[in-house]
Design a protein around this motif. Structure first.
Motif, PDB file in Angstrom:
ATOM      1  N   TYR A   1       0.428  -0.975  -0.332  1.00 41.89           N
ATOM      2  CA  TYR A   1       0.059  -0.134  -0.003  1.00 41.89           C
ATOM      3  C   TYR A   1       1.196   1.593   0.126  1.00 41.89           C
ATOM      4  O   TYR A   1      -0.115   2.332  -0.522  1.00 41.89           O
ATOM      5  N   LYS A   2       1.566   1.391   0.096  1.00 42.60           N
ATOM      6  CA  LYS A   2       2.931   2.500   0.561  1.00 42.60           C
ATOM      7  C   LYS A   2       3.394   3.130  -0.821  1.00 42.60           C
ATOM      8  O   LYS A   2       3.838   4.035  -1.139  1.00 42.60           O
ATOM      9  N   PHE A   3       3.808   1.883  -1.548  1.00 38.57           N
ATOM     10  CA  PHE A   3       3.725   2.314  -2.920  1.00 38.57           C
ATOM     11  C   PHE A   3       3.715   2.960  -3.365  1.00 38.57           C
ATOM     12  O   PHE A   3       3.391   3.660  -4.442  1.00 38.57           O
ATOM     13  N   LEU A   4       1.988   2.709  -3.844  1.00 34.07           N
ATOM     14  CA  LEU A   4       0.507   3.720  -4.540  1.00 34.07           C
ATOM     15  C   LEU A   4       0.762   5.176  -3.981  1.00 34.07           C
ATOM     16  O   LEU A   4       1.167   5.635  -3.013  1.00 34.07           O
ATOM     17  N   GLN A   5       0.890   6.009  -4.706  1.00 31.29           N
ATOM     18  CA  GLN A   5       0.745   7.422  -5.308  1.00 31.29           C
ATOM     19  C   GLN A   5      -0.564   8.563  -5.639  1.00 31.29           C
ATOM     20  O   GLN A   5      -0.876   7.149  -7.128  1.00 31.29           O
ATOM     21  N   LYS A   6      -0.481   9.496  -5.577  1.00 30.99           N
ATOM     22  CA  LYS A   6      -1.589   9.725  -6.383  1.00 30.99           C
ATOM     23  C   LYS A   6      -1.317  10.235  -8.076  1.00 30.99           C
ATOM     24  O   LYS A   6      -0.455  10.699  -8.284  1.00 30.99           O
ATOM     25  N   GLY A   7      -2.143  10.466  -8.513  1.00 30.03           N
ATOM     26  CA  GLY A   7      -2.003  10.104  -9.819  1.00 30.03           C
ATOM     27  C   GLY A   7      -1.006   8.718 -10.915  1.00 30.03           C
ATOM     28  O   GLY A   7      -1.243   8.982 -12.098  1.00 30.03           O
ATOM     29  N   GLN A   8      -1.184   7.829 -10.296  1.00 27.34           N
ATOM     30  CA  GLN A   8      -0.203   6.776 -10.758  1.00 27.34           C
ATOM     31  C   GLN A   8      -1.323   5.941 -11.415  1.00 27.34           C
ATOM     32  O   GLN A   8      -2.786   5.708 -11.094  1.00 27.34           O
ATOM     33  N   ILE A   9      -0.974   5.179 -12.151  1.00 23.44           N
ATOM     34  CA  ILE A   9      -2.795   4.004 -12.787  1.00 23.44           C
ATOM     35  C   ILE A   9      -2.304   2.536 -12.325  1.00 23.44           C
ATOM     36  O   ILE A   9      -0.762   2.598 -12.762  1.00 23.44           O
ATOM     37  N   LEU A  10      -1.953   2.381 -11.835  1.00 27.99           N
ATOM     38  CA  LEU A  10      -2.556   0.715 -11.786  1.00 27.99           C
ATOM     39  C   LEU A  10      -3.371  -0.280 -12.460  1.00 27.99           C
ATOM     40  O   LEU A  10      -4.936   0.257 -11.895  1.00 27.99           O
ATOM     41  N   PHE A  11      -2.683  -0.958 -12.832  1.00 32.27           N
ATOM     42  CA  PHE A  11      -3.286  -2.257 -14.268  1.00 32.27           C
ATOM     43  C   PHE A  11      -2.932  -3.335 -13.841  1.00 32.27           C
ATOM     44  O   PHE A  11      -1.924  -3.950 -13.344  1.00 32.27           O
ATOM     45  N   THR A  12      -3.988  -4.678 -12.765  1.00 29.06           N
ATOM     46  CA  THR A  12      -3.900  -5.381 -12.806  1.00 29.06           C
ATOM     47  C   THR A  12      -5.350  -5.839 -12.336  1.00 29.06           C
ATOM     48  O   THR A  12      -6.269  -5.165 -12.070  1.00 29.06           O
ATOM     49  N   TYR A  13      -5.244  -7.417 -11.406  1.00 29.08           N
ATOM     50  CA  TYR A  13      -6.194  -8.315 -11.609  1.00 29.08           C
ATOM     51  C   TYR A  13      -6.352  -7.552  -9.904  1.00 29.08           C
ATOM     52  O   TYR A  13      -5.561  -6.862  -9.515  1.00 29.08           O
TER      53      TYR A  13
ATOM     54  N   LEU B   1      -0.653  -0.879 -24.110  1.00 28.73           N
ATOM     55  CA  LEU B   1       0.301  -0.343 -24.672  1.00 28.73           C
ATOM     56  C   LEU B   1      -0.349   1.103 -25.217  1.00 28.73           C
ATOM     57  O   LEU B   1      -0.078   2.685 -25.346  1.00 28.73           O
ATOM     58  N   GLN B   2      -1.813   1.279 -25.377  1.00 29.49           N
ATOM     59  CA  GLN B   2      -2.765   2.228 -25.586  1.00 29.49           C
ATOM     60  C   GLN B   2      -2.490   3.658 -23.874  1.00 29.49           C
ATOM     61  O   GLN B   2      -2.828   4.745 -24.422  1.00 29.49           O
ATOM     62  N   LEU B   3      -2.329   2.692 -22.692  1.00 33.35           N
ATOM     63  CA  LEU B   3      -2.457   3.649 -21.804  1.00 33.35           C
ATOM     64  C   LEU B   3      -1.217   3.934 -21.216  1.00 33.35           C
ATOM     65  O   LEU B   3      -0.987   5.421 -21.732  1.00 33.35           O
ATOM     66  N   ALA B   4       0.347   3.215 -21.849  1.00 28.95           N
ATOM     67  CA  ALA B   4       1.695   4.085 -21.870  1.00 28.95           C
ATOM     68  C   ALA B   4       1.729   4.976 -22.977  1.00 28.95           C
ATOM     69  O   ALA B   4       2.071   6.169 -22.826  1.00 28.95           O
ATOM     70  N   ASN B   5       0.659   4.851 -24.191  1.00 30.37           N
ATOM     71  CA  ASN B   5       1.426   6.144 -25.044  1.00 30.37           C
ATOM     72  C   ASN B   5      -0.281   6.873 -24.834  1.00 30.37           C
ATOM     73  O   ASN B   5       0.907   8.419 -25.097  1.00 30.37           O
ATOM     74  N   SER B   6      -1.223   6.319 -24.366  1.00 29.03           N
ATOM     75  CA  SER B   6      -1.884   8.026 -24.357  1.00 29.03           C
ATOM     76  C   SER B   6      -2.077   8.505 -22.387  1.00 29.03           C
ATOM     77  O   SER B   6      -2.668   9.244 -23.122  1.00 29.03           O
ATOM     78  N   GLY B   7      -1.813   7.234 -22.030  1.00 30.33           N
ATOM     79  CA  GLY B   7      -2.105   8.247 -19.850  1.00 30.33           C
ATOM     80  C   GLY B   7      -3.605   8.496 -20.174  1.00 30.33           C
ATOM     81  O   GLY B   7      -4.113   7.086 -20.383  1.00 30.33           O
ATOM     82  N   ILE B   8      -4.076   8.911 -19.212  1.00 25.58           N
ATOM     83  CA  ILE B   8      -5.642   9.151 -18.669  1.00 25.58           C
ATOM     84  C   ILE B   8      -6.284   9.212 -19.717  1.00 25.58           C
ATOM     85  O   ILE B   8      -7.858   8.222 -20.038  1.00 25.58           O
ATOM     86  N   LYS B   9      -5.877   9.822 -20.907  1.00 25.99           N
ATOM     87  CA  LYS B   9      -6.262  10.023 -22.404  1.00 25.99           C
ATOM     88  C   LYS B   9      -6.889   8.561 -22.643  1.00 25.99           C
ATOM     89  O   LYS B   9      -8.167   8.592 -23.871  1.00 25.99           O
ATOM     90  N   ALA B  10      -6.891   7.687 -22.826  1.00 29.30           N
ATOM     91  CA  ALA B  10      -6.962   6.051 -23.283  1.00 29.30           C
ATOM     92  C   ALA B  10      -8.192   5.747 -23.222  1.00 29.30           C
ATOM     93  O   ALA B  10      -8.820   4.983 -23.942  1.00 29.30           O
ATOM     94  N   LEU B  11      -8.715   6.078 -21.183  1.00 31.87           N
ATOM     95  CA  LEU B  11      -9.647   5.601 -21.473  1.00 31.87           C
ATOM     96  C   LEU B  11     -10.346   6.382 -21.939  1.00 31.87           C
ATOM     97  O   LEU B  11     -12.167   6.039 -22.015  1.00 31.87           O
ATOM     98  N   THR B  12     -10.581   7.625 -22.454  1.00 31.28           N
ATOM     99  CA  THR B  12     -11.721   8.547 -23.122  1.00 31.28           C
ATOM    100  C   THR B  12     -12.186   7.401 -24.444  1.00 31.28           C
ATOM    101  O   THR B  12     -13.080   7.724 -25.102  1.00 31.28           O
ATOM    102  N   ASN B  13     -11.193   7.392 -25.137  1.00 26.17           N
ATOM    103  CA  ASN B  13     -10.644   6.864 -26.536  1.00 26.17           C
ATOM    104  C   ASN B  13     -11.475   5.242 -26.098  1.00 26.17           C
ATOM    105  O   ASN B  13     -11.476   4.385 -27.552  1.00 26.17           O
ATOM    106  N   ASN B  14     -10.554   4.248 -25.162  1.00 25.02           N
ATOM    107  CA  ASN B  14     -11.276   2.882 -25.231  1.00 25.02           C
ATOM    108  C   ASN B  14     -12.456   2.626 -24.414  1.00 25.02           C
ATOM    109  O   ASN B  14     -11.947   3.190 -23.451  1.00 25.02           O
ATOM    110  N   GLN B  15     -13.657   2.416 -25.262  1.00 23.20           N
ATOM    111  CA  GLN B  15     -14.787   2.100 -24.175  1.00 23.20           C
ATOM    112  C   GLN B  15     -15.018   0.804 -23.239  1.00 23.20           C
ATOM    113  O   GLN B  15     -14.896   1.022 -21.885  1.00 23.20           O
ATOM    114  N   ALA B  16     -14.014  -0.286 -23.859  1.00 21.61           N
ATOM    115  CA  ALA B  16     -13.612  -1.360 -23.036  1.00 21.61           C
ATOM    116  C   ALA B  16     -12.479  -0.889 -21.339  1.00 21.61           C
ATOM    117  O   ALA B  16     -12.718  -1.356 -20.239  1.00 21.61           O
ATOM    118  N   LEU B  17     -11.678   0.082 -22.195  1.00 19.20           N
ATOM    119  CA  LEU B  17     -10.547   0.400 -20.605  1.00 19.20           C
ATOM    120  C   LEU B  17     -11.567   1.072 -19.674  1.00 19.20           C
ATOM    121  O   LEU B  17     -11.460   0.894 -18.992  1.00 19.20           O
TER     122      LEU B  17
END
Length: 363
Positions: free
Chosen positions: A81-93, A322-338
């Motif tokens: 938990y201590k490693f999680l930080q504001k503004g970070q994207i976490l992608f996992t189960y 790859l979409q998250l890496a290329n676009s960051g949070i903007k990928a959420l706007t471009n990809n409905q599934a994500l």
């Protein structure tokens, strides 16, 4: 973008968030990947394999987490938990419906938490990042069930396939989705007598096209479940309601009616389980005896076959990474599934199913 791959910390979890081949794709697209040393060794990938793919090996867990995007396999444990930080994207189960403590921490720390299991394709409601691990878990459920039916493992001593002159073991599967279907394939292949129960009549009709008369297909209700369990040797819980806790379909009283030494494998345990007497276990201590029945409740079953699981998972997750890496949070706007996969963002619980589970956390 800088992408971090920490080593998994869950008990005997040998999968890794990105394989060397996935790292190479990201590196070729201009991204920097930081892999914690030995993160892939359990899945058969050495530090040199990652270096050859263009990754930088870091020697501390903290360095792997100090990235804008962190890609894992399993949910962060309390020590992380201590490693999680504001503004970070976490992608996992994540499977947050069964983990209030983690849910609260993700809200507090300000990460954008995207769960593999809730990424959902619009239109067809398919779960592309859950499916590969569901296939593996379904197949393993029968493999493990057969093992723990052995007398030396505490089971009844039943061979699922039987032999000429002796009837085969009976496998009852609650749920005819991906997990249940894959479990049935293995059980049928072993020669077991198989029943699948599901509330979706259309799904049952589809399963008939797959299995014909080799599997008995029943509408799932309390009477049919009770009748099926009385002579079941192996019960497999394969119930899924995306983002929600699994409903309890098998009460303690029904478990009492099962044969002593029969086995329950509840694949839904990571979402709370569909059997009242099931609780999470681990690969180190996978089973326990309750009401005379052997219970298997390992929530990360595919971790038992990390070489296969890591590659199967990466085949599905890499396009989204790859979409998250290329676009960051903007990928959420471009990809409905994500976008549908987002569980927590900006200190808020945003996934509708989780909002129902944790209504008091919704602001």
């Amino acid at each position: 973008m800088e992408i971090g791959i920490p080593k998994e910390t869950k008990d005997l979890e040998f999968r890794v968030g990105l394989s060397p081949s996935s790292v190479r794709v990201l590196q070729e697209n201009g991204h920097r990947v930081f892999v914690e040393t030995q993160a892939g060794i359990g899945a058969g990938f050495t530090d040199d394999d990652y270096i050859s793919a263009g990754a930088k090996i870091v020697t501390t867990t903290d360095e792997a987490w100090k990235c804008e995007l962190v890609v894992k396999v399993k949910e962060p444990l309390s020590a992380e938990y201590k490693f999680l930080q504001k503004g970070q994207i976490l992608f996992t189960y994540l499977h947050l419906a069964a983990d209030r403590k983690l849910t609260e921490h993700l809200i507090d720390c300000g990460v954008t938490a995207i769960a593999y299991e809730t990424v959902e394709q619009p239109g067809n409601n398919k779960l592309p990042l859950l499916s590969p691990m569901s296939i593996i878990a379904g197949r393993l459920s029968v493999q493990f069930g057969a093992r723990f039916l052995e007398r030396q493992q505490g089971g009844r001593g039943v061979l699922l396939g039987g032999v000429p002159g002796v009837k085969p073991g009976k496998v009852v599967i609650l749920g005819g989705g991906v997990v249940g279907t894959e479990a049935a394939k293995i059980a049928v292949g072993m020669g077991a007598a198989v029943q699948i129960l599901d509330v979706n009549v259309e799904r049952l009709a589809y399963l008939e096209t797959l299995f014909g008369s080799r599997v008995e297909l029943l509408y799932s209700n309390s009477a049919h479940i009770e009748a099926a369990l009385k002579d079941a040797d192996l019960l497999i819980g394969a119930v899924l309601i995306p983002g929600r806790k699994a409903p309890i379909l098998v009460s303690r009283n029904l478990v009492k009616q099962m044969h002593p030494g029969s086995v329950i494998v509840d694949v839904a345990v990571d979402q709370g389980g569909c059997v009242e007497t099931v609780h999470p276990t681990s690969h180190t201590h996978p089973v326990y005896l309750e009401e005379g029945v052997v219970h298997y409740g390992v929530p990360n079953m595919p971790g038992a076959v990390p070489w296969t699981s890591t590659q199967a998972l990466n085949n599905s997750t890499l396009p989204y990474v790859l979409q998250l890496a290329n676009s960051g949070i903007k990928a959420l706007t471009n990809n409905q599934a994500l976008a549908k996969g987002v569980n927590v963002q900006d200190h808020r619980l945003v996934h509708p199913a989780l909002q129902e589970v944790f209504s008091d956390l919704v602001v």
